[in-house]
Design an enzyme around this catalytic site. Structure first.
Site, PDB file in Angstrom:
ATOM      1  N   ARG A 296      11.138   3.836   3.410  1.00  0.00           N
ATOM      2  CA  ARG A 296      10.807   2.855   4.464  1.00  0.00           C
ATOM      3  C   ARG A 296      12.071   2.102   4.814  1.00  0.00           C
ATOM      4  O   ARG A 296      12.838   1.711   3.931  1.00  0.00           O
ATOM      5  CB  ARG A 296       9.733   1.877   3.985  1.00  0.00           C
TER       6      ARG A 296
ATOM      7  N   HIS B 121       4.873   5.723  11.596  1.00  0.00           N
ATOM      8  CA  HIS B 121       4.405   5.591  10.207  1.00  0.00           C
ATOM      9  C   HIS B 121       3.463   6.768   9.951  1.00  0.00           C
ATOM     10  O   HIS B 121       2.245   6.615   9.865  1.00  0.00           O
ATOM     11  CB  HIS B 121       3.674   4.253  10.055  1.00  0.00           C
TER      12      HIS B 121
ATOM     13  N   LYS C 209      25.687  -3.482  -0.719  1.00  0.00           N
ATOM     14  CA  LYS C 209      27.158  -3.502  -0.751  1.00  0.00           C
ATOM     15  C   LYS C 209      27.734  -2.746   0.439  1.00  0.00           C
ATOM     16  O   LYS C 209      28.929  -2.518   0.519  1.00  0.00           O
ATOM     17  CB  LYS C 209      27.656  -2.842  -2.044  1.00  0.00           C
TER      18      LYS C 209
ATOM     19  N   ARG D 110       0.789  -1.221   0.000  1.00  0.00           N
ATOM     20  CA  ARG D 110       0.000   0.000   0.000  1.00  0.00           C
ATOM     21  C   ARG D 110       0.828   1.280   0.000  1.00  0.00           C
ATOM     22  O   ARG D 110       0.570   2.198  -0.781  1.00  0.00           O
ATOM     23  CB  ARG D 110      -0.925   0.058   1.250  1.00  0.00           C
ATOM     24  N   THR D 111       1.805   1.353   0.898  1.00  0.00           N
ATOM     25  CA  THR D 111       2.490   2.634   1.068  1.00  0.00           C
ATOM     26  C   THR D 111       3.280   2.984  -0.195  1.00  0.00           C
ATOM     27  O   THR D 111       3.169   4.094  -0.728  1.00  0.00           O
ATOM     28  CB  THR D 111       3.417   2.580   2.300  1.00  0.00           C
TER      29      THR D 111
END
Ligand code: CP
Length: 305
Positions: free
Chosen positions: A101, A129, A80, A51-52
């Site tokens: 995120r 959030h 890396k 969703r986000t």
């Protein structure tokens, strides 16, 4: 240049303006279709999302802008060993705004301290959030027509549920809010949230393990998933994952105008039979998420509305 890391960075007036803009976008989408023409959003997702990430991307496309980014850490140079700071410094040469995120609490804040373009926290570990909270606030406003005088039950994983932490912070600024915390003992709301938000603001709250006892008192029931990815021990997750399962039978004693919310994804905690109940709002939250993110992108880019 402004970022959004924590919902508490927004004033009540700013939240009201974002909600007004989102409602206007819902009513007049064409008016906004070129507002971000020539602008680029970078979605830097070091953790899974449906969703986000996709609502951010759809939001930027619906504003006439473009999207670049990655959806897993392994496909970026963080695999890396590149730092978050170097990643956002780099992306700052390619994009105008970043939605990030990350599994580590505080990573988006570190990003914001090292970025020349705005950073939006799209979820950091078990911490915050804020754009889910804006989504939840838009949904509450559209369903209840107010923020004051509501009793909200938060049910499930209140320890790791970052959407719960952010929404409690946001709702605590309104008048006559009552909070019912429904969880197993192992997944109770962290003490720091009680001590820094609920208690200083004089919010009346109770803690219980019984969803059945709490349901009749609630205006909003905010269900949450037990966050498997935050557990150190799989056995603990298996023992706790089905602590609460909302079914039509459990809703018999609920108010007729209850709003049932969930940030999604769900696993077992809401039976699919509840989806038919007109009090179920969780797919309305999904839809609202794109519109409030459109409003937020415009605000942080300083785009005229
Ligand atoms: N609500 C939410 O954050 O969903 P995703 O994990 O799918 O983005």
């Amino acid at each position: 240049m402004r970022s959004l890391i924590d919902i508490q960075e927004l004033s009540t007036d700013e939240i009201d303006r974002l909600i007004d803009t989102a409602n206007d976008i819902i009513d007049n989408p064409q008016r906004y279709s070129e507002k971000c023409k020539g602008k680029k959003l970078a979605t830097l997702f070091f953790e899974p999302s449906t969703r986000t990430r996709l609502s951010f991307e759809a939001a930027m496309y619906d504003l006439g802008g473009h999207v670049i980014g990655f959806s897993e850490a392994q496909s970026s140079s963080s695999a890396k060993g590149e730092s978050v700071a170097d990643t956002v410094r780099t992306v700052g040469y390619y994009a105008d705004i970043i939605a990030m995120r990350h599994p580590k609490e505080g990573a988006p804040m570190v990003a914001a301290m090292n970025s020349r373009i705005p950073i939006i926290n799209a979820g950091d570990g078990g911490h915050n959030h804020p754009t889910q909270t804006l989504t939840d606030l838009l949904t509450i406003k559209r369903e209840k027509k107010r923020f004051d005088s509501l009793t909200i039950g938060f049910c499930g994983d209140l320890k790791f549920g970052r959407t719960v932490h952010s929404l409690i912070g946001a709702m605590s600024r309104y008048e006559n809010i009552k909070v019912v915390l429904i969880s197993p003992d192992e997944l109770k709301l962290p003490e720091y949230i009680k001590q820094t938000i609920l208690e200083p603001k004089g919010i009346e709250y109770t803690e219980t393990t019984s969803l059945e006892e709490a349901i009749p008192t609630l205006d909003i029931l905010y269900m949450t998933r037990v966050q498997r990815e935050r557990f150190f021990n799989e056995q603990d997750y298996i023992r706790l994952k089905d602590s609460y399962i909302l079914t039509p039978e459990k809703l018999v004693t609920a108010k007729k105008n209850l709003s049932i919310m969930h940030p999604l994804p769900r696993v077992n905690e809401i039976s699919v039979a509840v989806d038919k109940d007109e009090r179920a709002c969780y797919f309305k939250q999904v839809e609202n998420g794109k519109f409030i993110r459109m409003a937020l992108i415009m605000m942080l880019l300083g785009v005229e509305q």
